[in-house]
Design a protein around this motif. Structure first.
Motif, short mmCIF file in Angstrom:
data_model
loop_
_atom_site.label_atom_id
_atom_site.label_comp_id
_atom_site.label_asym_id
_atom_site.label_seq_id
_atom_site.Cartn_x
_atom_site.Cartn_y
_atom_site.Cartn_z
N ARG A 6 14.44 14.09 20.50
CA ARG A 6 13.78 15.37 20.25
C ARG A 6 14.82 16.48 20.12
O ARG A 6 14.72 17.37 19.28
CB ARG A 6 12.80 15.68 21.38
N THR A 7 15.84 16.43 20.97
CA THR A 7 16.90 17.44 20.91
C THR A 7 17.71 17.30 19.63
O THR A 7 18.06 18.30 18.98
CB THR A 7 17.83 17.30 22.13
N ALA A 8 18.01 16.08 19.26
CA ALA A 8 18.82 15.83 18.07
C ALA A 8 18.16 16.40 16.82
O ALA A 8 18.84 16.95 15.94
CB ALA A 8 19.06 14.34 17.91
N MET A 9 16.84 16.30 16.74
CA MET A 9 16.14 16.80 15.55
C MET A 9 16.19 18.32 15.44
O MET A 9 16.01 18.88 14.36
CB MET A 9 14.69 16.31 15.55
N LYS A 10 16.40 19.02 16.56
CA LYS A 10 16.53 20.47 16.52
C LYS A 10 17.90 20.89 15.99
O LYS A 10 18.07 21.99 15.48
CB LYS A 10 16.32 21.05 17.92
N GLN A 11 18.85 20.00 16.15
CA GLN A 11 20.24 20.33 15.80
C GLN A 11 20.61 19.95 14.37
O GLN A 11 21.43 20.61 13.74
CB GLN A 11 21.19 19.63 16.78
N ARG A 12 20.01 18.89 13.84
CA ARG A 12 20.40 18.42 12.52
C ARG A 12 19.29 17.57 11.91
O ARG A 12 18.35 17.16 12.60
CB ARG A 12 21.69 17.59 12.60
N VAL A 13 19.43 17.30 10.63
CA VAL A 13 18.52 16.38 9.95
C VAL A 13 19.06 14.97 10.11
O VAL A 13 20.22 14.70 9.77
CB VAL A 13 18.38 16.73 8.45
#
Length: 629
Positions: A6-13
């Motif tokens: 979930r965090t990764a999707m906020k940071q990048r595609v």
């Protein structure tokens, strides 16, 4: 250590992988095997595909478990291997993905866009079994993909949420960009999914980047959660015995940024895509910085689809009462007349005129019964209504048409004003006059009833709105000539639950069975038309009893018909049929007469006999002085 998904999707595609099934097909593995079984028997092959996608730049790997559920695996005799197949799929993907990438447990639709006879309780059990195995083996989340309707997606999502709070991604496959198969607008479908706990919602399969782009545009700014997209590599073309896809890796790279601009935070590929497509996506998104996901404006969310309605709802031809309306008021007679096996319709039309004059309420036309090729009942049904004014009731068999052909056929009936149909399975083609032809059976009789009912809601089989509602009155077949009548009634109840409006039985030759049938079905709230087919000869009686499925004669009837031929045989056949009608009209208002060998004089006589016994006058065959016209 990798960040929470979930965090990764906020940071990048994040870049997903590409196709598994079509890639295995391109590697030489044939259609018709279970690709998921390769997890057990050839794990090195599956690992090799994963490695190719890893080398192409994949961040998120799907397990090779799309069809690894009880229902799909049972078709290969693998239903006892559900847990083994899913666990092996996770282990293979995790080993290749390593510690820096993510592994999602792939879960595909079981119904696959069809109104199959898989019950809700079975769906819950099948999804729970598969999802539990995936989660227990340590996936980073669950990917629900290629779902066509809200109902099934919701069932799968709820099972995932009961078992875990890991991320769940839900992806729809849509033919029409604006609606699910069950008629929900995409903003409404996304809202429901978000409220039920989906972390990511998106689209995959069924179309290439352009089609999915159009679908995304219908929900852009209204989602409130990240989106995911896995397009096909365009439409498949069948060339030299192979399926080929035309969308190039370069094209996928060009559209990747557009997907990201519309809110996609996971972008991969579905059917026809390869590691080269994934490489192009990865390169296109190398420097892309995503914007925060905006909360949806509640005012932007549309309600469930509202369709235009016909003025008269097509309740009957020209607004006439349906046979269901009629049979609630009086005895109602449906007569079957087989379409010809040649191009001469003169005798058929004469028969239709005779039966109209005798007082038949509807003429029913079979759909190549016994798999014998006959003239189109659509064409003849139209001619009957146009030339005689007699209502046409047409059979629609599952045997001859796939989903596309069936919907097209039904749309044609609607255009011609033919709105009474009988849904039947259809006899297998190999037993007919063209044994080399294929039996399609895309649909069961239960499914075809539900699908036709969907047209009455103004929704196509694909979920696309039809601008107006059809008005089909749908019948279902019932065979009471069985050892266990109660079980046959239970099957009949399922057809009624599917949406049947009335029932037509196979021919009955035992008065006691008619009484037993009434007792066994008295709790049902839809009309039953009792099948009576006069016998034409002793040989006809023996043929029906011994060779035709669903027909059973009593010993007493066979004895009375034995040795009789020609006019003598037909006379005895009518006599026996009248005795059966004496019982049938006492217990049922619906009568279904079947004409043997185009001897329509027999069923005309029996139609008049029903009116003689009825407390209501024949609506077409008596004049004010109560004389036969």
């Amino acid at each position: 250590m990798k960040a929470d998904l979930r965090t990764a999707m906020k940071q990048r595609v994040l870049v997903g992988d590409g196709a598994m099934g079509t890639f295995l097909y391109q590697m030489g593995f044939p259609v018709g095997i279970s690709y998921e079984e390769l997890n057990l028997i050839s794990p090195e092959v599956v690992a090799d595909v994963h490695r190719r996608y890893r080398d192409a730049g994949t961040d998120i790997f799907e397990t090779n478990t799309y069809s690894a559920n009880f229902d799909k695996l049972s078709k290969f005799g693998l239903e006892s291997k559900v847990e083994d197949v899913n666990r092996a799929g996770v282990r293979i993907a995790k080993e290749v993905a390593g510690t820096e990438n993510y592994v999602l447990g792939a879960v595909g639709s079981i119904r696959g866009g069809k109104r199959t006879n898989v019950s809700t309780s079975e769906l819950k059990r099948f999804y729970q079994q598969q999802i539990f195995a995936l989660l227990d083996e340590g996936v980073d989340g669950i990917l629900l993909e290629t779902f066509y309707d809200i109902e099934e997606m919701d069932i799968a999502l709820l099972q995932a949420r009961k078992l875990s709070d890991l991320p769940v991604i839900g992806q729809f496959a849509v033919e029409d960009v604006g609606h699910t198969l069950d008629g929900y607008t995409m903003p409404e479908a996304f809202r429901i999914m978000r409220e039920q706990g989906a972390d990511v919602i998106g689209f995959n399969c069924r179309s290439g980047p352009n089609g999915i782009m159009r679908a995304m545009e219908t929900v852009a700014g209204r989602v409130g959660v990240p989106m995911s997209v896995y397009p096909n590599a365009g439409a498949a073309d069948y060339v030299d015995g192979q399926f080929r896809y035309g969308a190039t890796p370069e094209y996928f790279g060009q559209t990747a940024v557009q997907f990201a601009d519309l809110g996609a935070r996971i972008i991969g590929g579905c059917c026809g895509t390869t590691p080269d497509h994934i490489t192009a996506i990865k390169q296109a998104l190398a420097d892309y910085v995503p914007q925060p996901i905006a909360e949806p404006d509640p005012a932007e969310i549309t309600s469930r689809i509202v369709l235009h309605e016909n003025v008269d709802e097509r309740a009957g031809r020209g607004g006439q009462p349906t046979i269901v309306d009629l049979v609630k008021q009086r005895h109602t007679v449906i007569v079957e007349l087989d379409p010809p096996r040649d191009l001469d319709i003169a005798k058929f039309m004469k028969g239709a005129e005779t039966l109209k004059a005798a007082g038949a309420d509807a003429l029913t036309l079979a759909d190549n019964s016994l798999a014998v090729t006959r003239m189109s009942n659509m064409a003849l049904g139209h001619l009957v209504q146009d030339r005689t004014g007699l209502r046409a009731l047409v059979h629609i068999a599952c045997r001859d048409r796939n989903l596309i052909g069936t919907q097209s056929h039904m749309m044609g009936f609607d255009a011609l004003g033919i709105n009474h149909v009988l849904a039947v399975t259809g006899d297998p083609a190999r037993f007919g006059d063209l044994p080399g032809s294929s039996s399609v059976y895309d649909l069961t009789s239960f499914e075809i009833i539900r699908m036709i009912k969907q047209l009455n809601d103004g929704v196509a089989f694909s979920g696309k709105p039809l601008k107006q509602k059809a008005g089909f009155v749908i019948g279902a077949a019932f065979n009471p000539n069985v050892k266990h009548l109660d079980k046959a009634v239970q099957r009949l109840e399922k057809k009624i639950a599917s949406g049947a409006d009335y029932i037509m039985t196979q021919p009955v030759y035992d008065p006691q069975l008619i009484v037993a049938m009434r007792e066994a079905t008295k709790h049902l709230d839809i009309p039953i038309f009792v099948g009576i087919m006069p016998l034409a000869s002793g040989r006809n009686a023996e043929y029906l009893h011994n060779e035709v499925p669903g027909i059973q004669l009593s010993d007493e009837v066979r004895s009375r018909m034995a040795g009789l031929e020609g006019e003598e045989g037909r006379a005895m056949g009518v006599t026996i049929a009248k005795e059966l009608l004496d019982v049938a009209t006492e217990h049922f208002k619906g009568i279904y007469l079947m004409t043997p060998f185009m001897f329509y004089g027999m069923t005309a006589e029996l139609t008049q006999y029903v009116w003689e016994k009825s407390e209501h006058q024949c609506p077409t065959c008596f004049n004010p002085n109560n004389q036969l016209q």
